[in-house]
Design an enzyme around this catalytic site. Structure first.
Site, PDB file in Angstrom:
ATOM      1  N   GLN A  71       0.992  -1.241  -0.056  1.00 30.49           N
ATOM      2  CA  GLN A  71      -0.050  -0.093   0.022  1.00 30.49           C
ATOM      3  C   GLN A  71       0.722   1.290  -0.169  1.00 30.49           C
ATOM      4  O   GLN A  71       2.087   1.277   0.106  1.00 30.49           O
ATOM      5  CB  GLN A  71      -0.933   0.161   1.217  1.00 30.49           C
ATOM      6  CG  GLN A  71      -1.889  -1.128   1.419  1.00 30.49           C
ATOM      7  CD  GLN A  71      -2.959  -1.071   2.208  1.00 30.49           C
ATOM      8  OE1 GLN A  71      -2.954  -1.565   3.406  1.00 30.49           O
ATOM      9  NE2 GLN A  71      -3.867   0.029   1.952  1.00 30.49           N
ATOM     10  N   HIS A  72       0.250   2.487  -0.359  1.00 26.24           N
ATOM     11  CA  HIS A  72       0.621   3.742  -0.021  1.00 26.24           C
ATOM     12  C   HIS A  72       1.855   4.335  -1.023  1.00 26.24           C
ATOM     13  O   HIS A  72       2.009   5.552  -1.104  1.00 26.24           O
ATOM     14  CB  HIS A  72       1.158   3.783   1.338  1.00 26.24           C
ATOM     15  CG  HIS A  72       0.529   3.246   2.474  1.00 26.24           C
ATOM     16  ND1 HIS A  72      -0.942   3.519   2.615  1.00 26.24           N
ATOM     17  CD2 HIS A  72       0.845   2.410   3.395  1.00 26.24           C
ATOM     18  CE1 HIS A  72      -1.360   2.952   3.447  1.00 26.24           C
ATOM     19  NE2 HIS A  72      -0.640   2.338   4.062  1.00 26.24           N
ATOM     20  N   ASP A 243      -2.632  -4.676  -0.241  1.00 24.68           N
ATOM     21  CA  ASP A 243      -2.192  -6.124   0.114  1.00 24.68           C
ATOM     22  C   ASP A 243      -3.092  -6.545   1.388  1.00 24.68           C
ATOM     23  O   ASP A 243      -3.259  -7.810   1.343  1.00 24.68           O
ATOM     24  CB  ASP A 243      -0.764  -6.438   0.215  1.00 24.68           C
ATOM     25  CG  ASP A 243       0.028  -5.283   1.333  1.00 24.68           C
ATOM     26  OD1 ASP A 243      -0.653  -4.601   1.822  1.00 24.68           O
ATOM     27  OD2 ASP A 243       1.181  -5.553   1.272  1.00 24.68           O
TER      28      ASP A 243
HETATM   29  O1  LIG Z   1       1.700   0.104   4.880  1.00 22.91           O
HETATM   30  C1  LIG Z   1       1.356  -0.984   4.931  1.00 22.91           C
HETATM   31  C2  LIG Z   1      -0.082  -1.093   5.257  1.00 22.91           C
HETATM   32  O2  LIG Z   1      -0.841  -0.055   5.840  1.00 22.91           O
HETATM   33  C3  LIG Z   1       2.069  -2.117   4.577  1.00 22.91           C
HETATM   34  O3  LIG Z   1       1.373  -3.332   5.136  1.00 22.91           O
HETATM   35  C4  LIG Z   1       2.397  -2.402   3.048  1.00 22.91           C
HETATM   36  O4  LIG Z   1       1.120  -2.683   2.366  1.00 22.91           O
HETATM   37  C5  LIG Z   1       3.368  -3.388   2.882  1.00 22.91           C
HETATM   38  O5  LIG Z   1       3.166  -4.483   3.454  1.00 22.91           O
HETATM   39  P1  LIG Z   1       4.054  -6.122   3.241  1.00 22.91           P
HETATM   40  O6  LIG Z   1       4.887  -5.781   1.794  1.00 22.91           O
HETATM   41  O7  LIG Z   1       5.156  -5.872   4.285  1.00 22.91           O
HETATM   42  O8  LIG Z   1       3.371  -7.050   3.249  1.00 22.91           O
END
Ligand SMILES: O=C(CO)[C@@H](O)[C@H](O)COP(=O)(O)O
Ligand SMILES: Nc1ncnc2c1ncn2[C@@H]1O[C@H](COP(=O)(O)OP(=O)(O)O)[C@@H](O)[C@H]1O
Length: 483
Positions: A71-72, A243
């Site tokens: 995300q983000h 995700d």
């Molecule tokens: O920033 C967040 C949720 O807000 C993280 O969960 C990212 O979405 C990355 O996830 P992973 O790659 O560690 O699964």
């Protein structure tokens, strides 16, 4: 047999699963690594997707595809669809001062002066460096020429979906960008209360308006592949998801279920029928990928704390786990505060990790291994408390992510979290959730497929160890800033 595919473009790697659209049976998988770093050109995600698709035997025979992703991340595009600069990822903390500025600005306009609450009421979350909106403000302040060229802002999964449809650098087509409500809710300029973009907040951050991806409902076709690339012409593309929302869809989570994900990020996320607005900022009020909500507490330090501890001790993951399990609960008072990458929950972007309570009796490899596993889990237990404090129902805990492959994590999680933990067979639940969405889109149904990817699960129980959390609570604020 009709086939669908799901993609997880996560922080460390790209995974592809191909499943039977009707039964959910797993047919084949593929995987490729991403480069390290918190600032990455999106072409590396595309290259990894191409490799992972090859590793999965291609997608020529697949009828629908959806992409779940980290995300983000800020994917800034110019008017021709070229990437303006490397994407800043969710775990890049340079925009922490920009987050503080944005909070102060809304505070100055709020009747009670409380900027954090004003943001929570506007978009469900208080900005921290992870959220896209703060990265845009950083861009405006630090790279104004690049900011001026930004014609569209997308997220990692939006950009990959757009590329799979046949668009790309130089092709323009910004109006063909799509996203979904789960990932839009992590931008900081989309409201889970009105289900609409807050363009005023986008403009406040970036300094001007920009094209944003169309938010496509979970079961609708986002695009059809043009062909000539990784997909056959006409292959359906789902809207995809962030995700964590994709993992919830893959597991078939319902209200009361909570996922504890131990990947690069440590995430405690719950499906909830109602949105949250936590002015303390501990819980971000995201949406899920079905029409419900996904309040979530996310740390910057999870599986890589275990990676680092294993490296320090010169062992592999199995060795680290065995060492941790050979030490007593609480590691005889040794506490590892896991802020190795700074921290997001709690918001301490400049913090470093620490080892506290060292004595001759507890400075052994086993104690250090135990402290690493417990410290990482204590931070997640704090996140779970924060969700409960928001009134989010917590009935069943799932343990997923790469770190859940550690036996020590599986054994100690129920003790530290103080509740039984359901551990599904290790799998790619984000990619599986994306595949489930692809099957949903293909079926053109208003309900997701009845199958989920959860499969066999083991329930782990343990006597709670509240003393471990109490000791951690004494130590967690005792850290020095980054040099
Ligand atoms: O920033 C967040 C949720 O807000 C993280 O969960 C990212 O979405 C990355 O996830 P992973 O790659 O560690 O699964
Ligand atoms: N057996 C294990 N014990 C502990 N950590 C593990 C184990 N296997 C993999 N990992 C860690 O899990 C992480 C990858 O998990 P994943 O959920 O795919 O992360 P992400 O989604 O952030 O890319 C890596 O840091 C890896 O070292």
């Amino acid at each position: 047999m009709a086939l669908v595919a799901g993609v997880d473009s996560s922080t460390q790697s790209c995974k592809v699963v191909v499943r039977d659209a009707d039964t959910g049976a797993l047919v084949r998988t593929g995987r490729a690594s991403h480069p390290d770093g918190t600032e990455i050109h999106p072409r590396h995600w595309w290259d990894a997707l191409e490799s992972a698709v090859r590793d999965a035997g291609g997608l020529d025979d697949v009828e629908a595809v959806a992409v779940g992703g980290q995300q983000h991340g800020m994917v800034a595009l110019d008017a021709d669809g070229e990437v303006v600069r490397d994407a800043l990822l969710w775990n890049d903390t340079r925009s922490a001062p920009a987050a503080a500025d944005l909070i102060a600005e809304l505070g100055a306009e709020a009747p009670d002066g409380d900027g954090a609450r004003a943001w929570a009421e506007a978009i469900g979350s208080v900005p921290v460096a992870s959220l896209t909106v703060t990265k845009l403000r950083w861009l405006r302040d630090e790279e104004p020429d690049a900011a001026a060229r930004v014609a569209a802002v997308a997220l990692p999964h939006d950009w990959l979906t757009w590329r799979l449809a046949g668009h790309g650098p130089g092709s323009g087509g910004l109006d063909a960008l799509t996203t979904d409500r789960s990932d839009a809710s992590g931008t900081g300029y989309w409201s889970p209360f009105t289900e609409d973009y807050r363009r005023d907040l986008l403009e406040r951050a970036l300094g001007h308006d920009a094209a944003l991806p169309r938010v496509v409902p979970a079961h609708e076709v986002a695009a059809r592949a043009a062909g000539g690339g990784l997909l056959r012409a006409g292959t359906l593309l789902g809207p995809g998801a962030g995700d964590n929302a994709a993992a919830a869809l893959g597991l078939g989570m319902v209200a009361g279920d909570v996922a504890i994900s131990i990947g690069t990020s440590g995430v405690v996320s719950a499906v909830s029928a109602t949105p949250t607005a936590d002015g303390s900022g501990l819980v971000t009020g995201f949406a899920d990928a079905t029409g419900a909500y996904l309040p979530l507490a996310c740390t910057l330090n999870a599986s890589r704390v275990l990676d680092a501890a294993a490296r320090m001790l010169g062992v592999d993951h199995a060795g680290l786990s065995a060492l941790a399990l050979s030490a007593p609960a609480g590691a005889d008072g040794l506490v590892l505060v896991p802020y190795l990458e700074g921290e997001r929950t709690p918001n301490k972007p400049d913090a470093t990790g620490a080892l506290h309570g060292m004595r001759l009796a507890n400075t052994t490899p086993a104690h250090l291994a135990r402290a690493a596993v417990e410290g990482m889990l204590c931070a997640l237990a704090d996140g779970l408390d924060a969700l409960r404090a928001q009134g989010v129902p917590v009935e069943r805990l799932f343990l997923i992510g790469g770190g859940a492959q550690s036996e020590a994590v599986r054994a100690l999680a129920p003790a530290v979290l103080g509740a039984p933990v359901t551990v599904p067979t290790p799998g790619e639940y984000v990619a599986d959730g994306a595949a489930r969405q692809a099957a949903w889109v293909r079926a053109a149904s208003d309900q997701p497929p009845t199958w989920t990817a959860a499969g066999q699960a083991e329930v782990r129980e343990a006597d709670p160890t509240p003393q471990v959390r109490a000791r951690y609570a004494e130590a967690r604020d005792l850290t020095v800033p980054r040099p």
